[in-house]
Design an enzyme around this catalytic site. Structure first.
Site, PDB file in Angstrom:
ATOM      1  N   LYS A 152       0.822  -1.216   0.000  1.00  0.00           N
ATOM      2  CA  LYS A 152       0.000   0.000   0.000  1.00  0.00           C
ATOM      3  C   LYS A 152       0.856   1.266   0.000  1.00  0.00           C
ATOM      4  CE  LYS A 152      -3.547  -2.748   0.903  1.00  0.00           C
ATOM      5  NZ  LYS A 152      -4.782  -2.898   0.166  1.00  0.00           N
TER       6      LYS A 152
HETATM    7  C1  LIG Z   1      -1.006  -7.881   2.437  1.00  0.00           C
HETATM    8  C2  LIG Z   1      -2.107  -7.774   1.445  1.00  0.00           C
HETATM    9  N1  LIG Z   1      -2.112  -8.596   0.386  1.00  0.00           N
HETATM   10  C3  LIG Z   1      -3.075  -8.541  -0.541  1.00  0.00           C
HETATM   11  C4  LIG Z   1      -4.139  -7.658  -0.436  1.00  0.00           C
HETATM   12  C5  LIG Z   1      -5.151  -7.635  -1.514  1.00  0.00           C
HETATM   13  O1  LIG Z   1      -4.972  -6.513  -2.342  1.00  0.00           O
HETATM   14  P1  LIG Z   1      -6.176  -5.892  -3.167  1.00  0.00           P
HETATM   15  O2  LIG Z   1      -7.179  -5.413  -2.185  1.00  0.00           O
HETATM   16  O3  LIG Z   1      -5.573  -4.786  -3.933  1.00  0.00           O
HETATM   17  O4  LIG Z   1      -6.720  -6.993  -3.995  1.00  0.00           O
HETATM   18  C6  LIG Z   1      -4.187  -6.787   0.660  1.00  0.00           C
HETATM   19  C7  LIG Z   1      -5.273  -5.800   0.888  1.00  0.00           C
HETATM   20  O5  LIG Z   1      -6.137  -5.563   0.176  1.00  0.00           O
HETATM   21  C8  LIG Z   1      -3.141  -6.832   1.614  1.00  0.00           C
HETATM   22  O6  LIG Z   1      -3.133  -5.983   2.628  1.00  0.00           O
HETATM   23  N1  LIG Z   2      -6.409  -5.200   2.390  1.00  0.00           N
HETATM   24  C1  LIG Z   2      -6.812  -3.845   2.411  1.00  0.00           C
HETATM   25  C2  LIG Z   2      -8.276  -3.646   2.209  1.00  0.00           C
HETATM   26  C3  LIG Z   2      -8.577  -2.294   1.628  1.00  0.00           C
HETATM   27  O1  LIG Z   2      -8.120  -2.290   0.332  1.00  0.00           O
HETATM   28  P1  LIG Z   2      -7.866  -1.032  -0.565  1.00  0.00           P
HETATM   29  O2  LIG Z   2      -6.706  -1.429  -1.403  1.00  0.00           O
HETATM   30  O3  LIG Z   2      -9.106  -0.798  -1.320  1.00  0.00           O
HETATM   31  O4  LIG Z   2      -7.534   0.156   0.291  1.00  0.00           O
HETATM   32  C4  LIG Z   2      -6.279  -3.229   3.676  1.00  0.00           C
HETATM   33  O5  LIG Z   2      -5.204  -3.604   4.067  1.00  0.00           O
HETATM   34  O6  LIG Z   2      -6.878  -2.395   4.291  1.00  0.00           O
END
Ligand SMILES: Cc1ncc(COP(=O)(O)O)c(C=O)c1O
Ligand SMILES: N[C@@H](CCOP(=O)(O)O)C(=O)O
Length: 470
Positions: free
Chosen positions: A113
């Site tokens: 993120k």
């Molecule tokens: C460590 C981790 N892996 C994978 C994901 C999945 O990513 P996305 O929500 O972009 O599919 C998340 C959160 O969403 C996460 O925090």
């Molecule tokens: N796994 C995410 C969930 C929120 O996802 P986002 O990519 O739409 O912000 C988290 O860690 O909060």
């Protein structure tokens, strides 16, 4: 560059407008009216560039006139030159002849993120200063978005953030990374519910006149287009190191809200040769059922050792349904309203055909997740986090299925540092990963958060009563 809503009836905005709006006013998600295209020669020209340079090249067409080139360069240099602990920002690590890891966790809060959220904070500041405005962010997190977003905006004079997390359903490290930040513009709310409940509350606030009448609302979740734009960059950067664009690459992406894998889809639409995008899910596998069977039906969420992916309603899937299904906003609005009521929907034939060639999907249960962690450790000494292991397990399933040419490299996105989930890692491989020093004394600091019931009204009223008026 113009941005349109997936539901067809919100105003068209430029990049600055879409970044500040977050969710579109018709409840849809913004995305570019047209995908920018890069030729193979243009992609080749990026070989040997530093991460920030690739970031500028990839983001420039999306940003349009909202930033000057000098402003974009300055932001990319600050974020990708200073905020990451690895010189390559997102380094590749080889596991065996076909499998690679793309490490996305070298930022300040140890998950992928950071790649987008440290940039988003700077975009907000630039645009808000220009307009002389303030923004109240409401966000939902299953653990990682929260800390990265808070880090991205803590101390900002123009942004206040309210971050909702499901109480007891994030790891101790994840929670502390949010709740130990002391800044007057940061509010952590622990709600009695799931991530899906928190995300639904956030989206509802964007359509609640009591909230939007008083506050200038903004979003940090991947409903915000700028998040995805920044994530497209590492697909280009990694492909270039593995022979792209003259060689196809497959990516396996641990998936929850479908943001990260949608960024891969965007890279492919822009001209990056991607062989396959593997949508890797845990047992909360609505996306696997949607992709393989056309059935998008949300059940209850079962807690797993991959809490950040314990999600059943994936925001960004709407963007794929819209784009792959022929970009009919009115039809998407109807389809999504139907889903919001019934919690189930069938994909149209056009949507299924539009996603068939690029996407595959596999799921991993807890044993498979643990086995993937053990395999990575035994094969190459790598200690990986459980979310990454879901991706690796799915990548291995695709190989076992004989459905990928053995000469195509498969890159699994390593989405979090293993130290964020030390218990699950220790159980699987017998080693307790240590927190990197840059995180500081996380367990020595005091936590601050407010507990709320799972009701929408409780969250909304808290925001209204505690926000400094915009
Ligand atoms: C460590 C981790 N892996 C994978 C994901 C999945 O990513 P996305 O929500 O972009 O599919 C998340 C959160 O969403 C996460 O925090
Ligand atoms: N796994 C995410 C969930 C929120 O996802 P986002 O990519 O739409 O912000 C988290 O860690 O909060």
């Amino acid at each position: 560059m113009e941005y349109i809503s997936t539901r067809g009836s919100a105003p068209t905005l430029d990049f600055e407008g879409a970044t500040l709006a977050g969710l579109a006013s018709d409840g849809g998600l913004y995305l570019p009216r047209k995908w920018p295209r890069f030729s193979a020669a243009e992609i080749r020209d990026l070989r040997g560039c530093e991460y920030w340079e690739v970031a500028v090249a990839v983001m420039k067409p999306f940003v349009g006139k909202s930033l000057t080139e000098a402003e974009l360069i300055e932001i990319c240099q600050q974020v990708y030159g200073k905020e990451f602990s690895h010189a390559a920002v997102t380094p590749l690590v080889q596991l065996d002849g076909q499998h690679w890891l793309l490490e996305l966790f070298h930022g300040p809060t140890l998950a992928f993120k950071d790649v987008a959220l440290q940039m988003l904070g700077r975009l907000f500041d630039t645009f808000l200063k220009r307009r002389d405005e303030r923004l109240t962010i409401v966000g939902a997190t299953s653990g990682d978005t929260g800390s990265a977003a808070i880090r991205g905006v803590a101390g900002s004079e123009r942004v206040e953030i309210f971050m909702l997390h499901p109480q007891g359903k994030v790891s101790d490290v994840q929670r502390r990374q949010m709740t130990t930040v002391r800044a007057p513009n940061v509010h952590n709310l622990a709600i009695d519910g799931s991530f899906d409940d928190a995300q639904a509350h956030v989206k509802r606030m964007f359509g609640d006149a009591d909230v939007t009448g008083t506050l200038n609302l903004g979003a940090v979740n991947s409903i915000n287009w700028a998040r995805l734009m920044a994530q497209v960059v590492y697909y280009f950067y990694s492909a270039l190191q593995l022979g792209g664009p003259d060689r196809k690459i497959a990516y396996s992406v641990p998936t929850g809200n479908f943001g990260d894998v949608f960024a891969g889809y965007v890279a492919s639409r822009m001209g990056l040769p991607i062989e396959t995008l593997v949508v890797a899910t845990n047992i909360n596998d609505i996306l696997r059922r949607a992709i393989n069977e056309g059935d998008y039906s949300a059940g209850g969420v079962t807690p797993t050792i991959t809490p950040s992916m314990d999600i059943q309603v994936s925001s960004n899937f709407e963007r794929l349904l819209f784009d792959a299904g022929g970009r009919d906003g009115a039809a998407i609005a109807q389809q999504m309203h139907g889903f919001e009521k019934a919690k189930t929907m069938a994909l149209t034939n056009a949507q299924r055909v539009g996603m068939k060639d690029l996407f595959r999907s596999f799921r991993a249960d807890q044993d498979q997740t643990a086995r993937a962690m053990q395999w990575a450790h035994a094969a190459s000494g790598q200690i990986i986090d459980p979310h990454t292991a879901v991706g690796l397990s799915a990548a291995q399933d695709m190989v076992a299925d004989d459905s990928i040419d053995p000469t195509v490299p498969i890159v699994t996105l390593a989405t979090a540092h293993p130290a964020k989930f030390p218990d699950a890692v220790e159980r699987a491989v017998g080693v307790r990963p240590a927190l990197p020093q840059r995180v500081g004394d996380l367990f020595g600091r005091e936590e601050h958060f407010t507990e709320l019931s799972g009701d929408y009204e409780a969250a909304r009223d808290f925001v209204l009563q505690n926000a400094s008026a915009d």
